[in-house]
Write a protein that holds these residues in place. Sequence first.
Motif, PDB file in Angstrom:
ATOM      1  N   VAL A  69      -5.773   9.045  -4.058  1.00  0.00           N
ATOM      2  CA  VAL A  69      -6.729   8.484  -3.107  1.00  0.00           C
ATOM      3  C   VAL A  69      -7.686   7.573  -3.862  1.00  0.00           C
ATOM      4  O   VAL A  69      -8.306   7.995  -4.839  1.00  0.00           O
ATOM      5  N   LEU A  70      -7.764   6.314  -3.448  1.00  0.00           N
ATOM      6  CA  LEU A  70      -8.791   5.418  -3.978  1.00  0.00           C
ATOM      7  C   LEU A  70      -9.842   5.250  -2.899  1.00  0.00           C
ATOM      8  O   LEU A  70      -9.586   4.667  -1.851  1.00  0.00           O
ATOM      9  N   ASP A  71     -11.028   5.778  -3.151  1.00  0.00           N
ATOM     10  CA  ASP A  71     -12.056   5.786  -2.105  1.00  0.00           C
ATOM     11  C   ASP A  71     -13.065   4.659  -2.321  1.00  0.00           C
ATOM     12  O   ASP A  71     -13.501   4.409  -3.439  1.00  0.00           O
ATOM     13  N   ASP A  72     -13.433   4.038  -1.215  1.00  0.00           N
ATOM     14  CA  ASP A  72     -14.425   2.966  -1.195  1.00  0.00           C
ATOM     15  C   ASP A  72     -14.016   1.768  -2.050  1.00  0.00           C
ATOM     16  O   ASP A  72     -14.733   1.348  -2.952  1.00  0.00           O
ATOM     17  N   VAL A  73     -12.871   1.252  -1.717  1.00  0.00           N
ATOM     18  CA  VAL A  73     -12.349   0.052  -2.364  1.00  0.00           C
ATOM     19  C   VAL A  73     -12.943  -1.164  -1.667  1.00  0.00           C
ATOM     20  O   VAL A  73     -13.021  -1.195  -0.450  1.00  0.00           O
ATOM     21  N   ASP A  74     -13.413  -2.151  -2.419  1.00  0.00           N
ATOM     22  CA  ASP A  74     -13.945  -3.345  -1.746  1.00  0.00           C
ATOM     23  C   ASP A  74     -13.411  -4.665  -2.303  1.00  0.00           C
ATOM     24  O   ASP A  74     -13.854  -5.733  -1.885  1.00  0.00           O
ATOM     25  N   GLN A  75     -12.486  -4.592  -3.250  1.00  0.00           N
ATOM     26  CA  GLN A  75     -11.880  -5.813  -3.789  1.00  0.00           C
ATOM     27  C   GLN A  75     -10.385  -5.601  -3.896  1.00  0.00           C
ATOM     28  O   GLN A  75      -9.940  -4.528  -4.305  1.00  0.00           O
ATOM     29  N   ILE A  76      -9.663  -6.663  -3.602  1.00  0.00           N
ATOM     30  CA  ILE A  76      -8.200  -6.557  -3.635  1.00  0.00           C
ATOM     31  C   ILE A  76      -7.698  -6.199  -5.034  1.00  0.00           C
ATOM     32  O   ILE A  76      -6.743  -5.449  -5.197  1.00  0.00           O
ATOM     33  N   ASN A  77      -8.377  -6.697  -6.072  1.00  0.00           N
ATOM     34  CA  ASN A  77      -7.852  -6.434  -7.418  1.00  0.00           C
ATOM     35  C   ASN A  77      -7.986  -4.956  -7.818  1.00  0.00           C
ATOM     36  O   ASN A  77      -7.260  -4.474  -8.669  1.00  0.00           O
ATOM     37  N   GLN A  78      -8.896  -4.245  -7.156  1.00  0.00           N
ATOM     38  CA  GLN A  78      -8.976  -2.794  -7.432  1.00  0.00           C
ATOM     39  C   GLN A  78      -7.679  -2.109  -7.016  1.00  0.00           C
ATOM     40  O   GLN A  78      -7.188  -1.208  -7.703  1.00  0.00           O
ATOM     41  N   ILE A  79      -7.117  -2.544  -5.899  1.00  0.00           N
ATOM     42  CA  ILE A  79      -5.834  -1.971  -5.478  1.00  0.00           C
ATOM     43  C   ILE A  79      -4.734  -2.435  -6.428  1.00  0.00           C
ATOM     44  O   ILE A  79      -3.916  -1.645  -6.896  1.00  0.00           O
ATOM     45  N   GLN A  80      -4.746  -3.733  -6.743  1.00  0.00           N
ATOM     46  CA  GLN A  80      -3.692  -4.286  -7.603  1.00  0.00           C
ATOM     47  C   GLN A  80      -3.649  -3.622  -8.973  1.00  0.00           C
ATOM     48  O   GLN A  80      -2.582  -3.338  -9.506  1.00  0.00           O
ATOM     49  N   VAL A  81      -4.829  -3.356  -9.523  1.00  0.00           N
ATOM     50  CA  VAL A  81      -4.889  -2.837 -10.893  1.00  0.00           C
ATOM     51  C   VAL A  81      -4.751  -1.306 -10.939  1.00  0.00           C
ATOM     52  O   VAL A  81      -4.195  -0.754 -11.878  1.00  0.00           O
ATOM     53  N   LEU A  82      -5.241  -0.632  -9.917  1.00  0.00           N
ATOM     54  CA  LEU A  82      -5.249   0.836  -9.975  1.00  0.00           C
ATOM     55  C   LEU A  82      -4.060   1.479  -9.274  1.00  0.00           C
ATOM     56  O   LEU A  82      -3.673   2.597  -9.601  1.00  0.00           O
ATOM     57  N   ALA A  83      -3.488   0.779  -8.305  1.00  0.00           N
ATOM     58  CA  ALA A  83      -2.365   1.391  -7.585  1.00  0.00           C
ATOM     59  C   ALA A  83      -1.160   0.477  -7.444  1.00  0.00           C
ATOM     60  O   ALA A  83      -0.058   0.945  -7.154  1.00  0.00           O
ATOM     61  N   GLY A  84      -1.365  -0.800  -7.626  1.00  0.00           N
ATOM     62  CA  GLY A  84      -0.260  -1.747  -7.676  1.00  0.00           C
ATOM     63  C   GLY A  84       0.726  -1.688  -6.531  1.00  0.00           C
ATOM     64  O   GLY A  84       0.356  -1.773  -5.373  1.00  0.00           O
ATOM     65  N   LYS A  85       1.981  -1.505  -6.885  1.00  0.00           N
ATOM     66  CA  LYS A  85       3.038  -1.569  -5.884  1.00  0.00           C
ATOM     67  C   LYS A  85       3.763  -0.239  -5.761  1.00  0.00           C
ATOM     68  O   LYS A  85       3.597   0.659  -6.572  1.00  0.00           O
ATOM     69  N   LYS A  86       4.623  -0.188  -4.767  1.00  0.00           N
ATOM     70  CA  LYS A  86       5.352   1.056  -4.506  1.00  0.00           C
ATOM     71  C   LYS A  86       6.181   1.497  -5.705  1.00  0.00           C
ATOM     72  O   LYS A  86       6.351   2.688  -5.955  1.00  0.00           O
ATOM     73  N   ASP A  87       6.713   0.507  -6.451  1.00  0.00           N
ATOM     74  CA  ASP A  87       7.613   0.890  -7.542  1.00  0.00           C
ATOM     75  C   ASP A  87       6.881   1.465  -8.770  1.00  0.00           C
ATOM     76  O   ASP A  87       7.502   1.812  -9.758  1.00  0.00           O
ATOM     77  N   TRP A  88       5.575   1.585  -8.679  1.00  0.00           N
ATOM     78  CA  TRP A  88       4.834   2.267  -9.744  1.00  0.00           C
ATOM     79  C   TRP A  88       5.019   3.789  -9.663  1.00  0.00           C
ATOM     80  O   TRP A  88       4.750   4.499 -10.624  1.00  0.00           O
ATOM     81  N   PHE A  89       5.400   4.245  -8.477  1.00  0.00           N
ATOM     82  CA  PHE A  89       5.329   5.684  -8.206  1.00  0.00           C
ATOM     83  C   PHE A  89       6.694   6.274  -7.892  1.00  0.00           C
ATOM     84  O   PHE A  89       7.597   5.580  -7.419  1.00  0.00           O
ATOM     85  N   GLY A  90       6.823   7.569  -8.160  1.00  0.00           N
ATOM     86  CA  GLY A  90       8.075   8.256  -7.880  1.00  0.00           C
ATOM     87  C   GLY A  90       8.255   8.532  -6.393  1.00  0.00           C
ATOM     88  O   GLY A  90       7.332   8.383  -5.592  1.00  0.00           O
ATOM     89  N   MET A  91       9.465   8.947  -6.042  1.00  0.00           N
ATOM     90  CA  MET A  91       9.810   9.207  -4.648  1.00  0.00           C
ATOM     91  C   MET A  91       8.839  10.174  -3.978  1.00  0.00           C
ATOM     92  O   MET A  91       8.430  11.157  -4.570  1.00  0.00           O
ATOM     93  N   GLY A  92       8.519   9.864  -2.747  1.00  0.00           N
ATOM     94  CA  GLY A  92       7.670  10.749  -1.961  1.00  0.00           C
ATOM     95  C   GLY A  92       6.183  10.588  -2.226  1.00  0.00           C
ATOM     96  O   GLY A  92       5.369  11.298  -1.642  1.00  0.00           O
ATOM     97  N   SER A  93       5.811   9.640  -3.084  1.00  0.00           N
ATOM     98  CA  SER A  93       4.389   9.468  -3.410  1.00  0.00           C
ATOM     99  C   SER A  93       3.609   8.914  -2.222  1.00  0.00           C
ATOM    100  O   SER A  93       4.139   8.172  -1.400  1.00  0.00           O
ATOM    101  N   ARG A  94       2.319   9.268  -2.178  1.00  0.00           N
ATOM    102  CA  ARG A  94       1.423   8.771  -1.131  1.00  0.00           C
ATOM    103  C   ARG A  94       0.159   8.224  -1.789  1.00  0.00           C
ATOM    104  O   ARG A  94      -0.490   8.934  -2.573  1.00  0.00           O
ATOM    105  N   ILE A  95      -0.144   6.963  -1.453  1.00  0.00           N
ATOM    106  CA  ILE A  95      -1.336   6.328  -1.995  1.00  0.00           C
ATOM    107  C   ILE A  95      -2.262   6.027  -0.826  1.00  0.00           C
ATOM    108  O   ILE A  95      -1.897   5.256   0.069  1.00  0.00           O
ATOM    109  N   ILE A  96      -3.423   6.634  -0.815  1.00  0.00           N
ATOM    110  CA  ILE A  96      -4.365   6.430   0.294  1.00  0.00           C
ATOM    111  C   ILE A  96      -5.490   5.508  -0.172  1.00  0.00           C
ATOM    112  O   ILE A  96      -6.147   5.783  -1.178  1.00  0.00           O
ATOM    113  N   ILE A  97      -5.667   4.417   0.544  1.00  0.00           N
ATOM    114  CA  ILE A  97      -6.709   3.450   0.194  1.00  0.00           C
ATOM    115  C   ILE A  97      -7.796   3.492   1.267  1.00  0.00           C
ATOM    116  O   ILE A  97      -7.531   3.218   2.442  1.00  0.00           O
ATOM    117  N   ILE A  98      -9.020   3.833   0.876  1.00  0.00           N
ATOM    118  CA  ILE A  98     -10.124   3.901   1.840  1.00  0.00           C
ATOM    119  C   ILE A  98     -11.019   2.683   1.651  1.00  0.00           C
ATOM    120  O   ILE A  98     -11.450   2.388   0.534  1.00  0.00           O
TER     121      ILE A  98
END
Length: 253
Positions: free
Chosen positions: A112-141
């Motif tokens: 869970v990334l809480d209180d995100v306010d810039q696109i690069n925070q998502i890009q740098v901290l959670a990136g794309k789906k292929d960063w994570f193994g099967m069944g992963s869930r990334i919640i962006i608030i």
Amino acid sequence: MMLVGTDSALEQLSLLLAHDANDVRFIGITGMVGVGKTTLAKLAYDKIVHHFEVHCIRENVREVSVTERTLVRLQKQLLCAILKENIENVRDQQWGINYTKKCLCNKKVLLVLDDVDQINQIQVLAGKKDWFGMGSRIIIITRNERLLVEHDIILCHNVEVLNDAEALELFSLHALRQDRPEEDFLELSKHFLDYARGLPLVLKTLGSSLYARGQDAWNRVRDNLRKIPKNKTCIGIFLFNSTKMYYFFDTHS
Ligand SMILES: Nc1ncnc2c1ncn2[C@@H]1O[C@H](COP(=O)(O)OP(=O)(O)OP(=O)(O)O)[C@@H](O)[C@H]1O
Ligand SMILES: [Mg+2]
């Protein structure tokens, strides 16, 4: 914690999360300041966390990003929290990205990334789906729905304000420590409900500040609230008997 009206929201969010599906999902949670995004996310997190190999809630992404020039320290903290081990120094952002991918691409992650306010925070901290193994869930608030659109996150839950009955209950729980006001406080309560517009943060703050005070004090606070112009957006904080009071104005409604 006294929570009101979270059951149906939690149900809706759980459908999006679908924790037993095998794909990798990014899910957005949006809504205005103090509406209950973090609260709802934590409920959902607690409900499903045991299905995941590694997990982490990273709070205050916006705040931390403001004080730091790059996101390197956040990357490091996130890795340490997720992997529960001390990570050697993250050299730079790109190294951090590569390392995060390498460590997480075979793991079922709940992040869970809480209180995100810039696109690069998502890009740098959670990136794309292929960063994570099967069944992963990334919640962006985020308060800013646009960020989710820009990052192609289509699964999105918008947290709504409380309805009148729920608002009355939450206000009353804090102001009177009962789930409904007695007759003599009911009319007076309605002024505060009008003002709070269903926002839990305002209902709680106002309610708590009125607790154990007489009708005269309630009237005084009501009169103060009336002095604040209704037509402009303004988020203000001031001290009221050493309690922090928050004022919100929504120009959209
Ligand atoms: N459904 C609810 N019932 C009772 N209290 C609630 C509810 N939702 C939120 N609250 C309370 O309202 C306050 C604000 O909630 P929260 O921090 O989750 O809002 P937020 O949307 O994350 O705000 P921000 O945009 O500032 O991060 C908290 O004190 C929380 O306990
Ligand atoms: Mg929050």
